[in-house]
Scaffold this motif. Sequence first.
Motif, PDB file in Angstrom:
ATOM      1  N   ASP A  83       0.826  -1.201   0.000  1.00 34.71           N
ATOM      2  CA  ASP A  83       0.000   0.000   0.000  1.00 34.71           C
ATOM      3  C   ASP A  83       0.870   1.265   0.000  1.00 34.71           C
ATOM      4  OD1 ASP A  83      -2.712   1.237   0.233  1.00 34.71           O
ATOM      5  OD2 ASP A  83      -1.886   1.979   2.121  1.00 34.71           O
ATOM      6  N   ARG A  84       1.970   1.231   0.732  1.00 35.09           N
ATOM      7  CA  ARG A  84       2.880   2.386   0.753  1.00 35.09           C
ATOM      8  C   ARG A  84       3.476   2.617  -0.632  1.00 35.09           C
ATOM      9  NH1 ARG A  84       8.065   3.831   1.167  1.00 35.09           N
ATOM     10  NH2 ARG A  84       8.831   1.681   1.000  1.00 35.09           N
ATOM     11  N   ARG A  85       3.906   1.545  -1.287  1.00 35.37           N
ATOM     12  CA  ARG A  85       4.461   1.672  -2.638  1.00 35.37           C
ATOM     13  C   ARG A  85       3.404   2.152  -3.619  1.00 35.37           C
ATOM     14  NH1 ARG A  85       9.460  -0.637  -3.818  1.00 35.37           N
ATOM     15  NH2 ARG A  85      10.532  -1.222  -1.878  1.00 35.37           N
ATOM     16  N   TRP A  86       2.178   1.666  -3.451  1.00 38.14           N
ATOM     17  CA  TRP A  86       1.078   2.088  -4.319  1.00 38.14           C
ATOM     18  C   TRP A  86       0.833   3.586  -4.171  1.00 38.14           C
ATOM     19  CZ3 TRP A  86      -4.689   0.261  -3.463  1.00 38.14           C
ATOM     20  CH2 TRP A  86      -5.490   0.787  -4.490  1.00 38.14           C
ATOM     21  N   ALA A  87       0.831   4.069  -2.942  1.00 36.56           N
ATOM     22  CA  ALA A  87       0.609   5.496  -2.714  1.00 36.56           C
ATOM     23  C   ALA A  87       1.679   6.334  -3.420  1.00 36.56           C
ATOM     24  CB  ALA A  87       0.609   5.789  -1.211  1.00 36.56           C
ATOM     25  N   ALA A  88       2.937   5.896  -3.365  1.00 35.25           N
ATOM     26  CA  ALA A  88       4.012   6.631  -4.022  1.00 35.25           C
ATOM     27  C   ALA A  88       3.851   6.611  -5.538  1.00 35.25           C
ATOM     28  CB  ALA A  88       5.366   6.037  -3.623  1.00 35.25           C
ATOM     29  N   MET A  89       3.463   5.458  -6.091  1.00 33.74           N
ATOM     30  CA  MET A  89       3.262   5.356  -7.542  1.00 33.74           C
ATOM     31  C   MET A  89       2.065   6.193  -7.972  1.00 33.74           C
ATOM     32  SD  MET A  89       4.082   1.259  -7.780  1.00 33.74           S
ATOM     33  CE  MET A  89       4.144   1.020  -9.540  1.00 33.74           C
ATOM     34  N   ASP A  90       1.004   6.174  -7.151  1.00 35.59           N
ATOM     35  CA  ASP A  90      -0.186   6.957  -7.464  1.00 35.59           C
ATOM     36  C   ASP A  90       0.138   8.454  -7.472  1.00 35.59           C
ATOM     37  OD1 ASP A  90      -3.127   6.813  -7.923  1.00 35.59           O
ATOM     38  OD2 ASP A  90      -3.216   7.940  -6.063  1.00 35.59           O
ATOM     39  N   ALA A  91       0.942   8.887  -6.512  1.00 33.07           N
ATOM     40  CA  ALA A  91       1.330  10.295  -6.452  1.00 33.07           C
ATOM     41  C   ALA A  91       2.157  10.702  -7.669  1.00 33.07           C
ATOM     42  CB  ALA A  91       2.115  10.558  -5.165  1.00 33.07           C
ATOM     43  N   ALA A  92       2.865   9.733  -8.260  1.00 32.25           N
ATOM     44  CA  ALA A  92       3.676  10.005  -9.441  1.00 32.25           C
ATOM     45  C   ALA A  92       2.865   9.914 -10.737  1.00 32.25           C
ATOM     46  CB  ALA A  92       4.851   9.032  -9.500  1.00 32.25           C
ATOM     47  N   GLY A  93       1.560   9.625 -10.625  1.00 32.80           N
ATOM     48  CA  GLY A  93       0.701   9.534 -11.800  1.00 32.80           C
ATOM     49  C   GLY A  93       0.667   8.172 -12.445  1.00 32.80           C
ATOM     50  N   ASP A  94       1.223   7.156 -11.774  1.00 36.43           N
ATOM     51  CA  ASP A  94       1.211   5.788 -12.304  1.00 36.43           C
ATOM     52  C   ASP A  94      -0.049   5.083 -11.808  1.00 36.43           C
ATOM     53  OD1 ASP A  94       3.674   6.197 -13.501  1.00 36.43           O
ATOM     54  OD2 ASP A  94       4.787   5.457 -11.756  1.00 36.43           O
ATOM     55  N   GLN A  95      -0.935   4.731 -12.737  1.00 39.85           N
ATOM     56  CA  GLN A  95      -2.235   4.190 -12.368  1.00 39.85           C
ATOM     57  C   GLN A  95      -2.190   2.678 -12.236  1.00 39.85           C
ATOM     58  OE1 GLN A  95      -5.247   5.603 -15.058  1.00 39.85           O
ATOM     59  NE2 GLN A  95      -5.052   7.723 -14.380  1.00 39.85           N
ATOM     60  N   LEU A  96      -2.531   2.184 -11.056  1.00 43.46           N
ATOM     61  CA  LEU A  96      -2.704   0.750 -10.832  1.00 43.46           C
ATOM     62  C   LEU A  96      -3.576   0.579  -9.603  1.00 43.46           C
ATOM     63  CD1 LEU A  96       0.416  -0.946  -9.212  1.00 43.46           C
ATOM     64  CD2 LEU A  96       0.150   1.506  -9.304  1.00 43.46           C
ATOM     65  N   THR A  97      -4.028  -0.630  -9.366  1.00 43.97           N
ATOM     66  CA  THR A  97      -4.799  -0.951  -8.167  1.00 43.97           C
ATOM     67  C   THR A  97      -4.251  -2.232  -7.549  1.00 43.97           C
ATOM     68  OG1 THR A  97      -6.473  -2.202  -9.417  1.00 43.97           O
ATOM     69  CG2 THR A  97      -6.910   0.142  -8.991  1.00 43.97           C
ATOM     70  N   ILE A  98      -4.319  -2.313  -6.232  1.00 45.72           N
ATOM     71  CA  ILE A  98      -3.863  -3.480  -5.481  1.00 45.72           C
ATOM     72  C   ILE A  98      -4.983  -3.889  -4.542  1.00 45.72           C
ATOM     73  CG2 ILE A  98      -2.151  -4.385  -3.863  1.00 45.72           C
ATOM     74  CD1 ILE A  98      -0.243  -2.176  -4.852  1.00 45.72           C
ATOM     75  N   THR A  99      -5.425  -5.133  -4.632  1.00 51.03           N
ATOM     76  CA  THR A  99      -6.555  -5.587  -3.823  1.00 51.03           C
ATOM     77  C   THR A  99      -6.274  -6.966  -3.232  1.00 51.03           C
ATOM     78  OG1 THR A  99      -8.061  -4.404  -5.306  1.00 51.03           O
ATOM     79  CG2 THR A  99      -9.033  -6.008  -3.794  1.00 51.03           C
ATOM     80  N   PHE A 100      -6.355  -7.056  -1.899  1.00 50.72           N
ATOM     81  CA  PHE A 100      -6.369  -8.352  -1.221  1.00 50.72           C
ATOM     82  C   PHE A 100      -7.840  -8.653  -0.926  1.00 50.72           C
ATOM     83  CE2 PHE A 100      -2.072  -6.846  -0.268  1.00 50.72           C
ATOM     84  CZ  PHE A 100      -1.310  -7.984  -0.530  1.00 50.72           C
ATOM     85  N   GLY A 101      -8.507  -9.323  -1.849  1.00 54.00           N
ATOM     86  CA  GLY A 101      -9.956  -9.488  -1.756  1.00 54.00           C
ATOM     87  C   GLY A 101     -10.418 -10.539  -0.771  1.00 54.00           C
TER      88      GLY A 101
END
Length: 420
Positions: free
Chosen positions: A257-275
């Motif tokens: 989630d921390r890495r996702w937040a950094a990528m999202d802030a950089a404009g890199d679109q992805l999603t991570i889900t532990f369903g």
Amino acid sequence: MTIAPQADIALATRLFAALEAMNETGPGMTRDAYGEGEERAHRLVRAEAEALGLSCATDAAGNLYMTLAGSDAALHPWIVGSHLDTVPHGGNFDGAAGVLAGLAAIAGLKRAGLAPRRTITVMAIRAEESTWFPVSYIGSRAAFGRLDAATLDLPRVDTGRSLAAHMAALGFDPEAVRAGQAHLRPGAIHGFIELHIEQGPRLEGEGVPVGLVTGITGSFRYRRGVCFGNYGHSGAVPRGHRQDAVMAFADLAMELDRRWAAMDAAGDQLTITFGEVATDPSMHAFSKVPGEVRFCLDVRSDRQDLLDRLHAILMETAGEIERRRGVRFAFGDRTGSTPALMDRRLRAAIEAAAQASGIPTLTMPSGAGHDAATFAHAGVPAAMIFIRNQNGSHNPDEAMRMEDFAAAATLLARVLGGEP
């Protein structure tokens, strides 16, 4: 004077109501792939297509083709459509809107007295939802002869019976599918257009009824991940001696989630889900250090390089946690799909038709997977039109305003009636 056709919204409204009425297992809709729920929906739309004078056919996998012949047989045909299956207790519009929009568009063309030059086929595609069998795009892949033969032996999650057995029970030909028999040839299709509810909040938030899709995300998935630690007494085992599977999994989830937040802030679109996350109910207890956690992971992006980067982060992070906490991660088989770009020329033609019709649109990617990806990967020019959706998707509260559906279906009718 050029006639601007209107889709037959009364037809679609009646069919949506009929689909809802045939559901037997509330809340929401359950149209099980290669089961009675999906089959009833196919019978319903086929009967409507025949009443419209369309010719109907099925392929070896049970995909349904409902065709209005064009005036020029030398021209490659349009294919429009989507799927009719749902997740368990899903909504009434996911997938079905695309099939009913195709029928409504053709009915509108016929009512306006317009005879399109190109043949138009409305395709009701089987088993798009990977909930029932753990593979994406079963029906559309089979239509092109591109379904992995081993997929036919996979069990359905609820019945335990194989995909091949479910196909055969409905009168289809799984062995022809296994042999790679193709019903569709990419070079013989002018284009594929799929209407679908958005499934997310962007159109609703922007106040726009229709979205034009730039691309469909790909994914990597681990459906049977496990973190193994050691069970211990909750009061007797100090922190430094624990191999706590829950804490180790939590470390993994929070670092991603921390890495996702950094990528999202950089404009890199992805999603991570532990369903799905669960300890073993036969072993866990209030006073036990948990020794096992099972989970599934779904990562999606419209860029393959981001998927590859996140996968490397996943493996690196899991290894570090294993060393630090004395646990072991087993991710199981990796599945997924490749991102698919929609055809720019076709999207531009749809946008031009929307502007001429006064229909507001928003250009956007699709975070969810759709059969249009299969067509794009096969080399067919493909496009998607999103319809504004309320309350999300894959849940009983899924909603769609009929005026938004009318705008999208009428836009489809005008594109099919022209020559983009």
